[in-house]
Write a protein that holds these residues in place. Structure first.
Motif, PDB file in Angstrom:
ATOM      1  N   ARG A   1       0.887  -1.230   0.063  1.00 22.43           N
ATOM      2  CA  ARG A   1       0.001  -0.022   0.190  1.00 22.43           C
ATOM      3  C   ARG A   1       0.809   1.447  -0.059  1.00 22.43           C
ATOM      4  NH1 ARG A   1      -3.637  -2.166   4.848  1.00 22.43           N
ATOM      5  NH2 ARG A   1      -4.531  -3.753   3.958  1.00 22.43           N
ATOM      6  N   VAL A   2       0.256   2.383  -0.368  1.00 20.61           N
ATOM      7  CA  VAL A   2       0.985   3.737  -0.287  1.00 20.61           C
ATOM      8  C   VAL A   2       1.198   4.023   1.176  1.00 20.61           C
ATOM      9  CG1 VAL A   2       1.118   6.161  -1.146  1.00 20.61           C
ATOM     10  CG2 VAL A   2       0.061   4.106  -2.657  1.00 20.61           C
ATOM     11  N   GLN A   3       2.228   4.367   1.569  1.00 24.45           N
ATOM     12  CA  GLN A   3       2.671   4.856   2.677  1.00 24.45           C
ATOM     13  C   GLN A   3       2.545   6.308   3.083  1.00 24.45           C
ATOM     14  OE1 GLN A   3       3.975   2.128   5.155  1.00 24.45           O
ATOM     15  NE2 GLN A   3       3.046   0.774   3.762  1.00 24.45           N
ATOM     16  N   ASP A   4       2.538   6.722   4.136  1.00 27.67           N
ATOM     17  CA  ASP A   4       2.253   8.442   4.542  1.00 27.67           C
ATOM     18  C   ASP A   4       3.676   8.841   3.944  1.00 27.67           C
ATOM     19  OD1 ASP A   4       3.650   7.125   6.156  1.00 27.67           O
ATOM     20  OD2 ASP A   4       3.287   8.438   7.977  1.00 27.67           O
ATOM     21  N   VAL A   5       4.918   8.234   4.115  1.00 33.68           N
ATOM     22  CA  VAL A   5       6.355   8.528   3.806  1.00 33.68           C
ATOM     23  C   VAL A   5       6.204   8.757   2.137  1.00 33.68           C
ATOM     24  CG1 VAL A   5       7.539   7.873   5.440  1.00 33.68           C
ATOM     25  CG2 VAL A   5       6.907   6.303   3.677  1.00 33.68           C
ATOM     26  N   ASP A   6       5.325   7.865   1.527  1.00 35.40           N
ATOM     27  CA  ASP A   6       5.536   7.991  -0.117  1.00 35.40           C
ATOM     28  C   ASP A   6       4.909   9.355  -0.343  1.00 35.40           C
ATOM     29  OD1 ASP A   6       6.653   5.435   0.179  1.00 35.40           O
ATOM     30  OD2 ASP A   6       4.673   4.690  -0.134  1.00 35.40           O
ATOM     31  N   VAL A   7       3.744   9.656   0.189  1.00 37.62           N
ATOM     32  CA  VAL A   7       3.086  10.727  -0.021  1.00 37.62           C
ATOM     33  C   VAL A   7       4.050  11.820   0.214  1.00 37.62           C
ATOM     34  CG1 VAL A   7       0.947  12.332   0.185  1.00 37.62           C
ATOM     35  CG2 VAL A   7       0.760   9.661   0.113  1.00 37.62           C
ATOM     36  N   LYS A   8       4.446  11.804   1.417  1.00 31.07           N
ATOM     37  CA  LYS A   8       5.415  12.948   1.776  1.00 31.07           C
ATOM     38  C   LYS A   8       6.668  13.255   1.012  1.00 31.07           C
ATOM     39  CE  LYS A   8       4.603  12.131   6.712  1.00 31.07           C
ATOM     40  NZ  LYS A   8       5.502  11.688   7.958  1.00 31.07           N
ATOM     41  N   MET A   9       7.035  12.182   0.474  1.00 27.09           N
ATOM     42  CA  MET A   9       8.195  12.324  -0.618  1.00 27.09           C
ATOM     43  C   MET A   9       7.951  12.902  -1.795  1.00 27.09           C
ATOM     44  SD  MET A   9      10.219   9.150  -2.057  1.00 27.09           S
ATOM     45  CE  MET A   9       8.688   8.770  -3.267  1.00 27.09           C
ATOM     46  N   VAL A  10       6.745  12.527  -2.247  1.00 25.61           N
ATOM     47  CA  VAL A  10       6.264  13.250  -3.406  1.00 25.61           C
ATOM     48  C   VAL A  10       5.913  14.707  -3.258  1.00 25.61           C
ATOM     49  CG1 VAL A  10       4.317  13.353  -5.302  1.00 25.61           C
ATOM     50  CG2 VAL A  10       5.595  11.227  -4.615  1.00 25.61           C
TER      51      VAL A  10
ATOM     52  N   ASN B   1      -5.732  14.957  -2.756  1.00 24.30           N
ATOM     53  CA  ASN B   1      -7.239  14.233  -2.740  1.00 24.30           C
ATOM     54  C   ASN B   1      -8.262  15.309  -2.336  1.00 24.30           C
ATOM     55  OD1 ASN B   1      -6.064  11.838  -3.544  1.00 24.30           O
ATOM     56  ND2 ASN B   1      -7.320  10.852  -2.254  1.00 24.30           N
ATOM     57  N   GLY B   2      -7.930  16.651  -2.644  1.00 31.13           N
ATOM     58  CA  GLY B   2      -8.791  17.656  -2.319  1.00 31.13           C
ATOM     59  C   GLY B   2      -8.550  18.278  -1.119  1.00 31.13           C
ATOM     60  N   GLU B   3      -7.295  17.896  -0.096  1.00 29.08           N
ATOM     61  CA  GLU B   3      -7.360  18.599   1.009  1.00 29.08           C
ATOM     62  C   GLU B   3      -5.892  19.428   0.723  1.00 29.08           C
ATOM     63  OE1 GLU B   3      -8.462  18.620   4.012  1.00 29.08           O
ATOM     64  OE2 GLU B   3     -10.177  17.479   3.135  1.00 29.08           O
ATOM     65  N   ARG B   4      -6.004  20.685   0.904  1.00 28.12           N
ATOM     66  CA  ARG B   4      -5.167  21.451   0.608  1.00 28.12           C
ATOM     67  C   ARG B   4      -4.036  21.476   1.455  1.00 28.12           C
ATOM     68  NH1 ARG B   4      -5.252  26.750  -1.382  1.00 28.12           N
ATOM     69  NH2 ARG B   4      -3.159  27.503  -1.888  1.00 28.12           N
ATOM     70  N   LEU B   5      -2.779  21.524   1.068  1.00 23.95           N
ATOM     71  CA  LEU B   5      -1.636  21.271   1.911  1.00 23.95           C
ATOM     72  C   LEU B   5      -1.311  22.919   2.196  1.00 23.95           C
ATOM     73  CD1 LEU B   5       0.631  19.020   0.238  1.00 23.95           C
ATOM     74  CD2 LEU B   5      -1.168  18.655   2.000  1.00 23.95           C
ATOM     75  N   THR B   6      -1.117  23.280   3.619  1.00 25.57           N
ATOM     76  CA  THR B   6      -0.974  24.588   3.896  1.00 25.57           C
ATOM     77  C   THR B   6       0.473  24.341   4.985  1.00 25.57           C
ATOM     78  OG1 THR B   6      -2.188  24.610   6.055  1.00 25.57           O
ATOM     79  CG2 THR B   6      -3.183  25.377   3.983  1.00 25.57           C
TER      80      THR B   6
ATOM     81  N   GLY C   1      -3.394   3.874  12.100  1.00 24.96           N
ATOM     82  CA  GLY C   1      -3.855   2.691  11.483  1.00 24.96           C
ATOM     83  C   GLY C   1      -3.489   2.182  10.317  1.00 24.96           C
ATOM     84  N   GLU C   2      -4.211   2.156   9.315  1.00 26.04           N
ATOM     85  CA  GLU C   2      -3.778   1.982   7.836  1.00 26.04           C
ATOM     86  C   GLU C   2      -4.194   2.955   7.097  1.00 26.04           C
ATOM     87  OE1 GLU C   2      -5.486  -1.954   7.396  1.00 26.04           O
ATOM     88  OE2 GLU C   2      -3.942  -3.017   8.494  1.00 26.04           O
ATOM     89  N   THR C   3      -4.429   4.070   7.441  1.00 22.95           N
ATOM     90  CA  THR C   3      -5.078   5.104   6.527  1.00 22.95           C
ATOM     91  C   THR C   3      -4.216   6.573   6.610  1.00 22.95           C
ATOM     92  OG1 THR C   3      -7.153   4.484   7.389  1.00 22.95           O
ATOM     93  CG2 THR C   3      -7.136   6.445   6.215  1.00 22.95           C
ATOM     94  N   ILE C   4      -3.912   7.065   5.407  1.00 22.38           N
ATOM     95  CA  ILE C   4      -3.118   8.170   5.477  1.00 22.38           C
ATOM     96  C   ILE C   4      -3.905   9.340   5.772  1.00 22.38           C
ATOM     97  CG2 ILE C   4      -1.962   9.910   3.922  1.00 22.38           C
ATOM     98  CD1 ILE C   4      -0.797   7.161   2.557  1.00 22.38           C
ATOM     99  N   TRP C   5      -3.705  10.361   6.666  1.00 24.71           N
ATOM    100  CA  TRP C   5      -4.554  11.432   7.083  1.00 24.71           C
ATOM    101  C   TRP C   5      -3.688  12.719   6.570  1.00 24.71           C
ATOM    102  CZ3 TRP C   5      -8.779  10.745  10.828  1.00 24.71           C
ATOM    103  CH2 TRP C   5      -9.157   9.562  11.140  1.00 24.71           C
ATOM    104  N   VAL C   6      -4.564  13.540   5.970  1.00 28.72           N
ATOM    105  CA  VAL C   6      -4.031  14.873   5.507  1.00 28.72           C
ATOM    106  C   VAL C   6      -5.237  15.741   6.107  1.00 28.72           C
ATOM    107  CG1 VAL C   6      -3.596  16.511   3.707  1.00 28.72           C
ATOM    108  CG2 VAL C   6      -2.893  13.950   3.525  1.00 28.72           C
ATOM    109  N   ASN C   7      -4.366  16.804   7.101  1.00 27.93           N
ATOM    110  CA  ASN C   7      -5.114  17.566   7.794  1.00 27.93           C
ATOM    111  C   ASN C   7      -6.265  17.082   8.634  1.00 27.93           C
ATOM    112  OD1 ASN C   7      -4.215  20.002   6.452  1.00 27.93           O
ATOM    113  ND2 ASN C   7      -5.444  20.222   4.762  1.00 27.93           N
ATOM    114  N   PHE C   8      -5.940  15.869   8.994  1.00 32.13           N
ATOM    115  CA  PHE C   8      -6.932  15.078   9.975  1.00 32.13           C
ATOM    116  C   PHE C   8      -8.050  14.445   9.096  1.00 32.13           C
ATOM    117  CE2 PHE C   8      -4.317  17.904  12.652  1.00 32.13           C
ATOM    118  CZ  PHE C   8      -3.687  17.134  13.420  1.00 32.13           C
ATOM    119  N   VAL C   9      -7.690  14.394   7.965  1.00 30.55           N
ATOM    120  CA  VAL C   9      -8.962  14.004   7.235  1.00 30.55           C
ATOM    121  C   VAL C   9      -8.556  12.493   6.551  1.00 30.55           C
ATOM    122  CG1 VAL C   9     -10.528  14.007   5.379  1.00 30.55           C
ATOM    123  CG2 VAL C   9      -9.884  16.196   6.527  1.00 30.55           C
ATOM    124  N   PRO C  10      -9.183  11.303   6.869  1.00 27.11           N
ATOM    125  CA  PRO C  10      -8.377  10.186   6.239  1.00 27.11           C
ATOM    126  C   PRO C  10      -8.862  10.178   4.716  1.00 27.11           C
ATOM    127  CG  PRO C  10     -10.649   9.857   7.464  1.00 27.11           C
ATOM    128  CD  PRO C  10     -10.418  11.199   7.413  1.00 27.11           C
TER     129      PRO C  10
END
Lengths: 301, 110
Positions: free
Chosen positions: A174-183, A198-203, A212-221
């Motif tokens: 599965r794609v991990q948070d580190v992969d997303v962070k790296m990109v 996925n529509g969650e703006r990065l600020t 768990g097994e979910t990637i969260w961005v801005n505390f949104v799974p």
């Protein structure tokens, strides 16, 4: 569970096969008892002779009948309730899933209403400031744009990450948070001006993390595939991203885990506003007024 | 025979009524079922041996279930509930096995 009376004559499968009292395996008495004379019935019968006939017999029959009905009831009840839990567990699980869906829907509704209200506040603020202090309004708008508090649009790059084919069974693919962070970090480094996953703006206050097994961005799974949109000059972004270490890592991710990454340039991306969280405690030590200093756009880390 | 008829009647009542078991008794159900199985096999064997007796059958059935439940209860109180449950299951399992072997010998002479 009762042990037989010593000297009970019959009942054991091989009564003559057992050695007499002082046997060589006397210390194994308990095991022998359990293994070869497991039934209490025969011994107890011969140990306690039954008085037959009379009133006692009739009463005993009634007691026997009642007790045996009770025991049958007990056994069947026990079996039935032991068979039940699977259904109960499923029920609880379904209930939890329902609750999750319900709460997620209510969260989404609240988020939508927050966005609407934020927009309204911004519009009112804009209107008010435009009348009294146009310069301040322009500055505010610029700051908001830079800090990700406003929706933005423009050309850019889309990186799409998706889990490997065996993601259901093998969490490694599965794609991990580190992969997303790296990109994300590579795209910032390549000159991206605004980004969303996925529509969650990065600020500057965004986190990308795993719980768990979910990637969260801005505390949104988020659910895969992960679509990382970056606004910037597509040609520059693409070139610099392709040269970055992240591009190499993506290739090895694909060969090792089957995680697919596709990079496409797009002419018109629209990113939503960030969560608009205000700084409550952080203050500037000196009065920084220079507006040409771009705020540090930190990637998630 | 009264015992067997009674057991069947009780079983049917249980199937029809499906009574609720209090949550506090839930942990003892598996052990009670194993103990009941043990008593049933013991009774069947005694029947084949020709030594079956209602009184003995019912008393051993009842005492099996009660003693097994008490042992598990004590184990729970002492913090060794799982181990004692295992002990009960092992002992009853061995008894069931050897009773089944005796029944097999009776039925198939092998």
């Amino acid at each position: 569970m009762s042990h037989r009376q010593p000297g009970a004559p019959d009942g054991a499968p091989r009564p003559d096969g057992r050695p007499p009292e002082r046997a060589a395996d006397a210390s194994m008495g308990l095991l022998n008892e359990v293994m070869y004379r497991p039934v209490a019935l025969g011994g107890a019968r011969s140990a306690g002779p039954l008085p037959e006939g009379g009133r006692g017999s009739a009463r005993r029959t009634v007691v026997h009948a009642l007790l045996s009905v009770l025991l049958g009831l007990l056994t069947v009840t026990a079996i039935l309730s032991l068979r039940a839990p699977a259904a109960a567990v499923d029920e609880g699980r379904a209930l939890l899933i329902d609750q999750i869906t319900e709460r997620t829907a209510s969260r989404d509704a609240l988020d939508a209403s927050r966005r609407a209200l934020t927009q309204e506040v911004a519009a009112l603020q804009d209107e008010l400031l435009r009348g009294s202090d146009p310069a301040l309004a322009a500055e505010l708008r610029a700051s908001e744009l830079l800090s990700g508090a406003l929706p933005v649009g423009g050309p850019g790059l889309v990186v799409r990450l998706d889990d490997g084919p065996d993601a259901e069974e093998d969490p490694d693919t599965r794609v991990q948070d580190v992969d997303v962070k790296m990109v994300v970090n590579a795209l910032w480094a390549a000159g991206a001006e605004a980004m969303a996953v996925n529509g969650e703006r990065l600020t500057s206050l965004t986190t990308v993390r795993t719980a768990g097994e979910t990637i969260w961005v801005n505390f949104v799974p988020l659910v895969p595939p992960y679509r990382i949109e970056a606004i910037g000059d597509p040609a520059t972004l693409q070139t610099r991203f392709a040269r970055s270490a992240a591009a190499g890592s993506l290739v090895s991710l694909e060969s090792t885990y089957g995680i697919t990454a596709t990079v496409t340039a797009q002419d018109d991306l629209a990113l939503p506003a960030g969560s608009g969280r205000r700084l409550r405690y952080a203050t500037s030590p000196v009065d920084v007024t220079s507006s040409d200093e771009t705020p540090m756009q930190e990637g998630a880390s | 025979m009264i015992a067997i008829v009674g057991l069947l009647i009780g079983a049917i009542i249980g199937l029809v009524l499906e009574p609720e078991v209090p949550a506090a008794l839930q942990p003892y159900l598996p052990i009670a079922v194993v103990a009941a199985l043990d008593a049933l096999f013991g009774g069947l064997r005694a029947l084949l041996d020709g030594t079956f007796d209602d009184r003995v059958f019912i008393v051993s059935f009842l005492s099996n279930v009660v003693v097994a439940a008490v042992i598990v209860f004590l184990g729970d109180q002492l913090g060794v509930g799982t181990q004692l449950s295992t002990a009960v299951v092992v002992v009853l399992g061995i008894r069931i096995f050897s009773n089944a072997a005796a029944i097999r010998r009776h039925l198939f002479r092998a």
